[in-house]
Design an enzyme around this catalytic site. Structure first.
Site, PDB file in Angstrom:
ATOM      1  N   HIS A 468       0.720  -1.268  -0.262  1.00 46.64           N
ATOM      2  CA  HIS A 468       0.311   0.176  -0.278  1.00 46.64           C
ATOM      3  C   HIS A 468       0.925   0.866  -0.626  1.00 46.64           C
ATOM      4  O   HIS A 468       0.221   2.355  -0.092  1.00 46.64           O
ATOM      5  CB  HIS A 468      -0.637   0.138   1.270  1.00 46.64           C
ATOM      6  CG  HIS A 468      -1.842  -0.943   1.174  1.00 46.64           C
ATOM      7  ND1 HIS A 468      -2.939  -1.303   1.738  1.00 46.64           N
ATOM      8  CD2 HIS A 468      -2.525  -1.311  -0.384  1.00 46.64           C
ATOM      9  CE1 HIS A 468      -4.031  -2.003   1.233  1.00 46.64           C
ATOM     10  NE2 HIS A 468      -3.695  -2.043   0.209  1.00 46.64           N
ATOM     11  N   GLU A 706      -7.646  -6.424 -33.567  1.00 46.77           N
ATOM     12  CA  GLU A 706      -6.964  -7.569 -32.880  1.00 46.77           C
ATOM     13  C   GLU A 706      -7.003  -7.946 -32.835  1.00 46.77           C
ATOM     14  O   GLU A 706      -5.777  -9.345 -32.455  1.00 46.77           O
ATOM     15  CB  GLU A 706      -7.983  -6.757 -30.811  1.00 46.77           C
ATOM     16  CG  GLU A 706      -7.941  -5.552 -30.529  1.00 46.77           C
ATOM     17  CD  GLU A 706      -9.414  -5.797 -29.566  1.00 46.77           C
ATOM     18  OE1 GLU A 706      -9.230  -5.194 -28.542  1.00 46.77           O
ATOM     19  OE2 GLU A 706     -10.624  -6.018 -30.059  1.00 46.77           O
ATOM     20  N   ASP A 730      -4.548  -6.332 -27.549  1.00 45.28           N
ATOM     21  CA  ASP A 730      -4.317  -7.715 -27.272  1.00 45.28           C
ATOM     22  C   ASP A 730      -4.079  -7.670 -29.399  1.00 45.28           C
ATOM     23  O   ASP A 730      -3.710  -8.693 -29.550  1.00 45.28           O
ATOM     24  CB  ASP A 730      -6.202  -7.682 -28.311  1.00 45.28           C
ATOM     25  CG  ASP A 730      -6.805  -7.823 -26.831  1.00 45.28           C
ATOM     26  OD1 ASP A 730      -5.939  -8.664 -26.227  1.00 45.28           O
ATOM     27  OD2 ASP A 730      -7.789  -7.304 -26.577  1.00 45.28           O
ATOM     28  N   CYS A 777      -5.777   2.921 -30.748  1.00 41.34           N
ATOM     29  CA  CYS A 777      -5.895   3.428 -30.146  1.00 41.34           C
ATOM     30  C   CYS A 777      -4.892   2.462 -28.539  1.00 41.34           C
ATOM     31  O   CYS A 777      -5.585   2.038 -27.541  1.00 41.34           O
ATOM     32  CB  CYS A 777      -7.392   2.583 -29.796  1.00 41.34           C
ATOM     33  SG  CYS A 777      -8.502   1.390 -30.136  1.00 41.34           S
TER      34      CYS A 777
HETATM   35  C1  PEP Z   1      -6.137  -2.741 -27.312  1.00 41.41           C
HETATM   36  O1  PEP Z   1      -6.205  -4.373 -27.403  1.00 41.41           O
HETATM   37  O2  PEP Z   1      -5.295  -2.419 -27.764  1.00 41.41           O
HETATM   38  C2  PEP Z   1      -7.267  -2.375 -26.192  1.00 41.41           C
HETATM   39  C3  PEP Z   1      -7.095  -0.562 -27.011  1.00 41.41           C
HETATM   40  O3  PEP Z   1      -8.255  -2.584 -25.598  1.00 41.41           O
HETATM   41  P1  PEP Z   1      -8.178  -3.046 -24.664  1.00 41.41           P
HETATM   42  O4  PEP Z   1      -6.584  -2.770 -24.086  1.00 41.41           O
HETATM   43  O5  PEP Z   1      -9.256  -2.864 -23.539  1.00 41.41           O
HETATM   44  O6  PEP Z   1      -8.614  -4.698 -24.662  1.00 41.41           O
HETATM   45 MG    MG Z   2      -8.616  -5.194 -26.521  1.00 42.23          MG
END
Ligand code: PEP
Ligand code: MG
Length: 846
Positions: A468, A706, A730, A777
């Protein structure tokens, strides 16, 4: 007597019968545990009062429960305050689960030793499931062990039915624990708190070990880990309600945002934050002391040694009533202090650490142990210190590093109460300016109350990255090291050191040049950050005029607002799971409509909002959508696969999303698409719901990339999808066949692996052929090293973490698209992630 069945319990000991209300202990005298009788014994073998099974045996071997064949639970408790003897003088001859016959010896005890060291030998015979009993008829005068009847019970219902399934007893099914770090202090506190609202006796059971579910310490002592199977059993009037509530709570993560936690677990964390403290790293350089990174950052300052002050306590108390009042008052005051401390921490999840501390103040096992000490004449301070130290030691010996780390929390709460009992104020230490604190251990309270104007960082010889203290240091933004070389505590106060929280090193006697370099670096970083913030609202356009959209990855309304403030051009990924996790029922359509609408309004009609439909499944289970456990949840029914299997959930969400269309540039995105059929089916649902709602505004429908197959077939997908967003977290895991949460693979699971980069390039080519845009993303969009390569490959949008927006926008403005294309062509030809990183870092150096 009526015709109801009666049962007779044999005397477990020979001696004089004492009515329960004459036992000099309020817990028994007021029948808090149940009704029955007491015997002042002259024998030293405790016998079974009836045939049955052993349902409980206290670890101190002074108390045992026999569940008779009629389902009656008989607690036999030898002596008063005998728990304090920790088993000394007792020998149990049975184990939990054993079948016993009436008159069989259960426990042998050394009557002389026990009489001398405990308050009394008076032994209680208590029925703990009193709801089964209509009437008690205790014997009077003298009883003979195994021969006389000590207690006759008239049962409340026919014994036959009770034997089959006693009323007031309930057991849950097996529950798999979803909390990534198991039932550590906070979930344990939430569970115990919920358990305490019921009257029943409640046990949490794992692999045959059981704990009082009303005790945080007891639950933690079970060492329940992620994925372990547990069950709850309850006996008492409200047993069925207990099972329903606690099973739901356990399934949903016991108050922990299991979704977020799972996500954090899956983020490729740097190896140093996961290194166990046990293997203390050593440095060959005598001027560098090494530990484990607890909180990143750099600080130059002077050593200040923080020593624990010992609190002196008297062993013998005044009288038990006065000591009890003192103890209760200290507990109350400690509760108030923790409430204030909790309010001072801005991050709610960190503030929960102190909520858990507050729970410890009401922990029945801890309190019972301390009160037992009072009863034997000890002072409140002495009894309390003995109780919490014993539990802290017990926890610190657990194998699980996270749970063992919680021993520090118990000591922290313990010392807080102890100071209040004794009346000593928390030592106010006069800290010098620019202090780097060195200590064997800091408590969470000490960490939270560090004077930030004077303390630049700290290093402790104890603790670990999961403690913690480390979590608090990160939330307070203080560089910190745990598990530092013990030589650190010998450093003289005032020694100048450089603390590198990111690397976990403490540099001694730095030269003037080293100091100058560090100060210069700190100044440059601060200046750069200030410039980026000042320019956060300028458009991200490359030097040769290419606009790269820089948008935010968000998980809710607050982040949407922060993203706009920091110059985000919209939202490239709203992880809608935040609405679904950590609750016992699905969010209603109305609730979803409200929140998506609020987020869209926060962005306005000029900004893009990409809402990803629910991305949960085997790895992020929903309590209200029970799913069978899967062998390989990452390859199982998750993302769009789950939503298509549960179309009502998807349709409800889609309708709520569509209603946000008037407020921003709305995009709907499906996660984990692997097949064109999935896109078609999901898109059809959007079109049907849109028509049914009569929404005419344009709503783009796209997919996340992904799965490698989807990247390879991007051109085919581009004919039917409006846009693409590459989830490199992913995509990397599936391309390299490496679990994104695996600590040992964290460094290798690099999204800059040329295999992943080539899939990104393929996606862009396929999408652009059909005039569709591509965003990224996943985590690499926020990695400055990766950005030139992504732009060079033709990525149109970067969706980044909110705090990274100003830096990534500033970086885009410095880059030249044509140069980026050359670099991208080079790295796509490379063979390893290391080569790619080497090339890209050279570019960053200029
Ligand atoms: C990813 O897989 O890169 C993604 C943006 O989705 P998450 O991280 O929410 O699985
Ligand atoms: Mg993902």
């Amino acid at each position: 007597m009526s015709g109801s069945p009666t049962i007779e319990l044999l005397a477990p000991l020979s001696g004089v019968v004492v009515p329960l209300d004459q036992v000099p202990d309020p817990v028994f005298a007021q029948k808090m545990v149940g009704d029955g009788l007491a015997i002042d014994p002259i024998s030293n073998q405790l016998l079974a009062p009836a045939a049955g099974t052993i349902s409980q045996l206290h670890s101190a071997s002074h108390a045992v429960t026999v569940k008779t064949d009629d389902g009656i639970e008989v607690l036999l408790h030898i002596g008063l305050d005998t728990v304090m003897l920790k088993g000394e003088g007792f020998k149990a001859l049975v184990r939990v689960g054993d079948r016993v016959e009436a008159g069989q010896v259960l426990i042998e005890f050394d009557a002389t030793y026990v009489a001398k060291h405990a308050r009394s030998l008076l032994t209680e015979i208590i029925i703990t499931n009193g709801d089964r009993v209509a009437r008690y008829e205790p014997a009077s005068n003298f009883v003979q062990a195994g021969k006389s009847v000590a207690l006759t019970l008239q049962l409340a219902e026919p014994a036959g039915a009770a034997a089959a399934k006693p009323a007031g007893e309930a057991v849950s099914g097996l529950i798999r624990i979803p909390n990534p770090t198991g039932l550590h202090a906070r979930p344990a506190a939430v569970l115990a708190n919920a358990a305490k609202t019921f009257k029943s006796d409640i046990k949490l059971v794992r692999n045959g070990d059981e704990a009082n579910a009303k005790s945080v310490v007891g639950i933690m002592g079970l060492e329940v880990q992620y994925g372990d199977q547990v069950f709850v059993k309850a006996s008492g009037v409200d047993a069925p309600a207990v099972i329903k509530t606690l099973a739901d709570l356990l399934l949903s993560g016991s108050g922990e945002d299991v979704g977020a936690a799972v996500k954090a677990r899956h983020r490729p964390a740097p190896l140093d934050t996961l290194r166990p403290v046990a293997a203390k790293p050593k440095s060959d350089d005598p001027n560098t002391l090494v530990g484990v990174s607890a909180s990143p950052g750099l600080a130059v300052g002077q050593v200040f040694q923080l020593k624990q002050v010992d609190i002196q306590v008297a062993e013998i108390g005044e009288n038990p009533q006065i000591e009890r009042r003192r103890f209760d008052a200290a507990l109350r005051e400690a509760g108030k202090q923790l409430e204030i401390l909790k309010g001072e921490i801005s991050d709610a999840s960190k503030a929960e650490i102190f909520a858990a501390h507050k729970e410890l103040l009401a922990d029945p096992e801890l309190i019972e142990l301390a009160i037992a000490g009072l009863g034997s004449g000890k002072s409140a301070a002495f009894a309390w210190r003995a109780a919490y130290t014993r539990y802290a030691e017990k926890l610190s010996q657990l194998k699980n590093e996270v749970l063992a780390g919680r021993a520090n929390d118990i000591r922290d709460v313990g010392q807080r109460v102890l100071r209040l009992i004794v009346g000593v104020a928390e030592a106010r230490i006069e800290l010098p300016a620019n202090a780097i604190l060195i200590a064997e251990d800091l408590t969470p309270s000490e960490t939270a109350s560090l004077d930030r104007s004077r303390v630049l960082g700290f290093a402790t010889t104890g603790g670990g990255a999961t403690s913690h203290v480390a979590i608090l240091a990160r939330s307070l933004n203080i560089p910190a090291i745990c598990g530092i070389d013990e030589a650190a505590v010998k450093l003289a106060n005032g020694t100048t050191v450089i603390l590198n929280g990111s690397k976990g090193t403490l540099r001694l006697n730095p030269t003037d040049t080293e100091m100058a370099v560090i100060r210069d670096k700190q100044a440059r970083l601060a200046k750069k950050r200030a410039e980026e913030l000042a320019a956060a609202h300028l458009p991200p356009v490359t030097t040769d005029g290419q606009h790269i959209e820089v948008v935010a990855n968000i998980g809710g309304l607050d982040e949407a607002r922060q993203g706009v403030e920091l110059g985000g051009e919209g939202v490239g990924l709203l992880r809608s799971e935040f609405l679904y996790l950590d609750r016992n029922d699905a969010p209603s359509e109305q609730e979803q409509t409200q929140i998506y609408g609020d987020i869209a309004k926060a962005l306005g009609t000029s900004r893009t909002l990409v809402i990803r439909t629910l991305d949960v499944g085997g790895d992020k289970p929903l309590p209200y959508l029970p799913m069978p456990p899967e062998e390989n949840p990452f390859l199982g029914v998750r993302g769009i696969r789950l939503c298509l299997a549960e179309p009502d959930i998807l349709r409800t969400q889609v309708r709520a999303i569509l209603r946000a269309a008037p407020f921003s540039k709305l995009h709907i995105m499906f996660p984990m698409i692997a097949n064109l059929e999935e896109l078609r089916a999901a898109k059809a649902i959007v079109l049907e719901e849109k028509a049914a709602l009569g929404i005419n505004a344009e709503v783009k429908v796209g997919i996340m990339v992904e799965v490698p197959a989807t990247a390879i077939l991007a051109e085919q997908f581009a004919r039917e999808a409006d846009f693409f967003s590459i989830g490199t977290n992913d995509l990397t895991q599936y391309t390299l066949a490496m679990d994104r949460g695996h600590p040992k693979l964290a460094k290798q699971a690099d999204a800059l692996h040329p295999g992943v980069l080539n899939l990104i390039a393929l996606t862009v080519q396929g999408a652009h052929k059909h005039g569709k845009w591509v965003g990224v993303c996943g985590g690499i969009a926020s990695d400055p090293q990766a950005v030139p390569a992504l732009i060079g490959m033709g990525v149109d949008e970067l969706s980044v973490s909110v705090p990274s927006i100003p830096a990534i926008k500033a970086l885009v403005r410095k880059l030249n698209k044509a140069d980026c294309e050359k670099v991208a062509a080079e790295v796509l030809q490379m063979g390893t992630a290391a080569e790619v990183r080497a090339r890209l870092s050279k570019l960053a150096e200029g």
